[in-house]
Scaffold this motif. Sequence first.
Motif, short mmCIF file in Angstrom:
data_model
loop_
_atom_site.label_atom_id
_atom_site.label_comp_id
_atom_site.label_asym_id
_atom_site.label_seq_id
_atom_site.Cartn_x
_atom_site.Cartn_y
_atom_site.Cartn_z
N GLY A 159 0.81 -1.21 0.00
CA GLY A 159 0.00 0.00 0.00
C GLY A 159 0.85 1.26 0.00
N GLY A 160 2.08 1.16 -0.49
CA GLY A 160 2.97 2.33 -0.47
C GLY A 160 3.39 2.72 0.92
N ARG A 161 3.50 1.74 1.82
CA ARG A 161 3.78 2.05 3.23
C ARG A 161 5.04 1.37 3.76
NH1 ARG A 161 -0.56 4.53 5.85
NH2 ARG A 161 -2.38 4.80 4.50
N ALA A 162 5.85 0.81 2.91
CA ALA A 162 7.11 0.20 3.35
C ALA A 162 8.24 0.72 2.47
CB ALA A 162 7.04 -1.32 3.31
N PHE A 163 9.41 0.95 3.08
CA PHE A 163 10.51 1.61 2.39
C PHE A 163 11.85 1.06 2.84
CE2 PHE A 163 6.98 4.49 3.16
CZ PHE A 163 6.73 5.04 1.91
N ASN A 164 12.85 1.30 1.99
CA ASN A 164 14.24 1.08 2.34
C ASN A 164 14.98 2.38 2.11
OD1 ASN A 164 16.74 -0.02 2.92
ND2 ASN A 164 17.00 -0.96 0.91
N ILE A 165 15.84 2.76 3.04
CA ILE A 165 16.68 3.95 2.87
C ILE A 165 18.13 3.49 2.82
CG2 ILE A 165 17.40 6.17 3.83
CD1 ILE A 165 14.80 6.20 5.43
N LEU A 166 18.86 3.96 1.82
CA LEU A 166 20.28 3.67 1.69
C LEU A 166 21.08 4.93 1.97
CD1 LEU A 166 20.27 1.47 -1.54
CD2 LEU A 166 20.64 0.68 0.82
N ILE A 167 22.04 4.82 2.89
CA ILE A 167 22.91 5.94 3.26
C ILE A 167 24.36 5.49 3.09
CG2 ILE A 167 23.64 7.48 5.12
CD1 ILE A 167 20.86 7.14 6.35
N PRO A 168 25.15 6.16 2.26
CA PRO A 168 26.54 5.72 2.07
C PRO A 168 27.37 5.93 3.34
CG PRO A 168 26.18 7.84 1.01
CD PRO A 168 24.83 7.37 1.49
N LEU A 169 28.16 4.93 3.66
CA LEU A 169 29.02 4.98 4.84
C LEU A 169 30.48 5.11 4.44
CD1 LEU A 169 28.70 4.66 7.98
CD2 LEU A 169 29.33 2.26 7.64
N GLU A 170 30.87 4.45 3.37
CA GLU A 170 32.22 4.57 2.84
C GLU A 170 32.17 4.38 1.33
OE1 GLU A 170 36.67 2.69 3.51
OE2 GLU A 170 35.36 3.23 5.17
N GLN A 171 32.82 5.30 0.62
CA GLN A 171 32.85 5.25 -0.84
C GLN A 171 34.30 5.29 -1.32
OE1 GLN A 171 29.78 8.53 -0.58
NE2 GLN A 171 29.10 7.62 -2.52
N VAL A 172 34.53 4.70 -2.47
CA VAL A 172 35.88 4.58 -3.00
C VAL A 172 36.24 5.83 -3.79
CG1 VAL A 172 37.42 3.23 -4.47
CG2 VAL A 172 35.67 2.07 -3.08
N PRO A 173 37.33 6.51 -3.46
CA PRO A 173 37.71 7.72 -4.19
C PRO A 173 37.85 7.46 -5.69
CG PRO A 173 39.05 7.50 -2.21
CD PRO A 173 38.28 6.22 -2.35
N GLY A 174 37.30 8.36 -6.49
CA GLY A 174 37.41 8.25 -7.93
C GLY A 174 36.46 7.26 -8.58
N HIS B 139 36.50 -2.54 -7.16
CA HIS B 139 37.34 -1.74 -6.28
C HIS B 139 38.53 -2.53 -5.74
CE1 HIS B 139 34.06 1.00 -6.62
NE2 HIS B 139 33.24 0.34 -5.82
N ARG B 140 38.66 -3.79 -6.13
CA ARG B 140 39.69 -4.65 -5.53
C ARG B 140 41.11 -4.14 -5.74
NH1 ARG B 140 37.26 -10.10 -8.06
NH2 ARG B 140 37.14 -8.60 -9.81
N PRO B 141 41.44 -3.52 -6.89
CA PRO B 141 42.81 -3.00 -7.02
C PRO B 141 43.16 -1.93 -5.99
CG PRO B 141 41.79 -3.23 -9.18
CD PRO B 141 40.71 -3.45 -8.17
N THR B 142 42.14 -1.27 -5.43
CA THR B 142 42.40 -0.21 -4.45
C THR B 142 42.52 -0.75 -3.03
OG1 THR B 142 40.06 0.24 -3.90
CG2 THR B 142 40.96 1.30 -5.89
N GLY B 143 42.06 -1.98 -2.81
CA GLY B 143 42.05 -2.53 -1.46
C GLY B 143 40.98 -1.92 -0.58
N LYS B 144 40.03 -1.20 -1.18
CA LYS B 144 38.99 -0.52 -0.42
C LYS B 144 37.63 -1.19 -0.62
CE LYS B 144 41.34 3.97 -0.65
NZ LYS B 144 41.65 3.99 0.81
N ILE B 145 36.66 -0.78 0.19
CA ILE B 145 35.30 -1.29 0.10
C ILE B 145 34.33 -0.14 -0.11
CG2 ILE B 145 35.74 -3.28 1.59
CD1 ILE B 145 34.19 -1.69 3.79
N ARG B 146 33.16 -0.48 -0.59
CA ARG B 146 32.04 0.46 -0.62
C ARG B 146 31.03 -0.05 0.40
NH1 ARG B 146 29.63 0.58 -6.19
NH2 ARG B 146 28.05 -0.90 -5.48
N ALA B 147 30.59 0.80 1.30
CA ALA B 147 29.68 0.37 2.36
C ALA B 147 28.54 1.37 2.54
CB ALA B 147 30.44 0.21 3.68
N SER B 148 27.39 0.85 2.92
CA SER B 148 26.20 1.68 3.14
C SER B 148 25.45 1.19 4.38
CB SER B 148 25.25 1.63 1.94
OG SER B 148 25.87 2.08 0.77
#
Length: 465
Positions: free
Chosen positions: A285-300, A346-355
């Motif tokens: 009924g348009g009454r349930a949601f998901n919110i995504l908030i970035p926590l860590e992003q890979v430069p570039g 992102h594996r060549p950078t050794g970093k992760i993307r997290a939300s």
Amino acid sequence: MFSSRRAASLRRRLVAVALLSLLLAVGCDTTSTCSNESGASDASSCAAEGVKNVNDDKTNPTTETTAAAATATTTVTAEMAAEASSWSSPDAKNPDALVPSNDGYQPPPYDTVLEHSDFLMPPLRPGELKMLRFNENFYDGGKYIAQNYAARIGLPKHAMAVLRKYASDLGALDEMKRTHYHDPLEPNSGRFFKSPPAYSGGRELKWYIQRPGKHYDSDLHWFGCGDEWTHESFLRAMADAGLDAVLDAIADEFDLDGLTIQGVGFLSATYGGESFMHWDWSNTGGRAFNILIPLEQVPGSGPELYVSDREVEDDPEGVDGEIKLHPSYGLLLGDDSFHGTHECDHRPTGKIRASVSIYLADLTPENVKIVSSDPTAIFPLPHSYKWLWTQRGRHWGDGRSMADDIGRISWQPVDFWDDCAKLAADGECEVSNAHETRNNCQVTCKVFIPDEEYQLGVPRSKIFY
């Protein structure tokens, strides 16, 4: 006439205005950026708001603001939190003017969001909601709404700092990196891990890491709450992050009666192949949601998600738009809002993307079983609609809020199987995909908090601190 919901929201903002001078005392620059609907800087709109355009100066005031704040404080003060929810701040609409996190993390500049998004991306004030609309590259005039329940919501300026500190205190970011690069899970499997106390009154917390099946062509892992104690801890972190402003905006836009955050966790990835387009909710009924908030992003890095206007999964005429997240806003996805992870490596950078992923709903007798039917989460347990019903309207509605949360109403977990003690002794409560055992041995597996420990009616801030 204002609605009672809008009036309550404005009252909170007026209180924040009264504390603005306290925040200014710590040395934060209040120069701001103004933007037009497309997100591009516009001198006339700045003149209308009576503040400066960053292009008027040779140096970027956002950089100066961030540097000054970083040297002035390493924790989020009450004054900062108050200012973060204020629409009156000159910096309210400057997406790069964020309270810095205490670990030195630098999110991507907002210019990269404009560069890597197929949607109109105007900067948003905290608590400001705009429906997600394709830009002029897809539709003439760029006014086409992607989905009926897809939107962006401006976040409080301190939200990223609070959520990153919470994740850091838990050791969650380190565990994500260790998992991805040294101990990844097999598809459709999971494992529990324990973290140090955080917003838990000194109690150790329990988490469940899981990796979805091979239909996800990525190394996406979910780091979800493992029990009710951990769930309550995360709720307190979000309260301190000022997410009441976000709930206000959602309830006002979609004319809801109440809101409950019923599930929350972290998502992380280092690579992704062909996107698995899906929706999280349908028929609520348009009454349930998901919110995504970035926590860590890979430069570039480039776009991070697709959001589609398709009506069914294999819609031949569906348009999948690219979007890049930013800690100045949360991405809201509701009924039939098709989306998927963008291709990346992102594996060549050794970093992760997290939300941070937040599931919330306006619960009704008609949708509570649908909302509780998520088969993947270890908490809440799949189909635990009776527990979920004790949470209805808990975080918004009739004057309730996350800040003043007093918890759910009475709930007593039950063991349905006779051999729960033996199963627990054999470690069956904490094996991969232990959903059935935990659902039938709720007491022995310590899934929920018994009422006598939960302390019904006591403000959660006095228990989970």
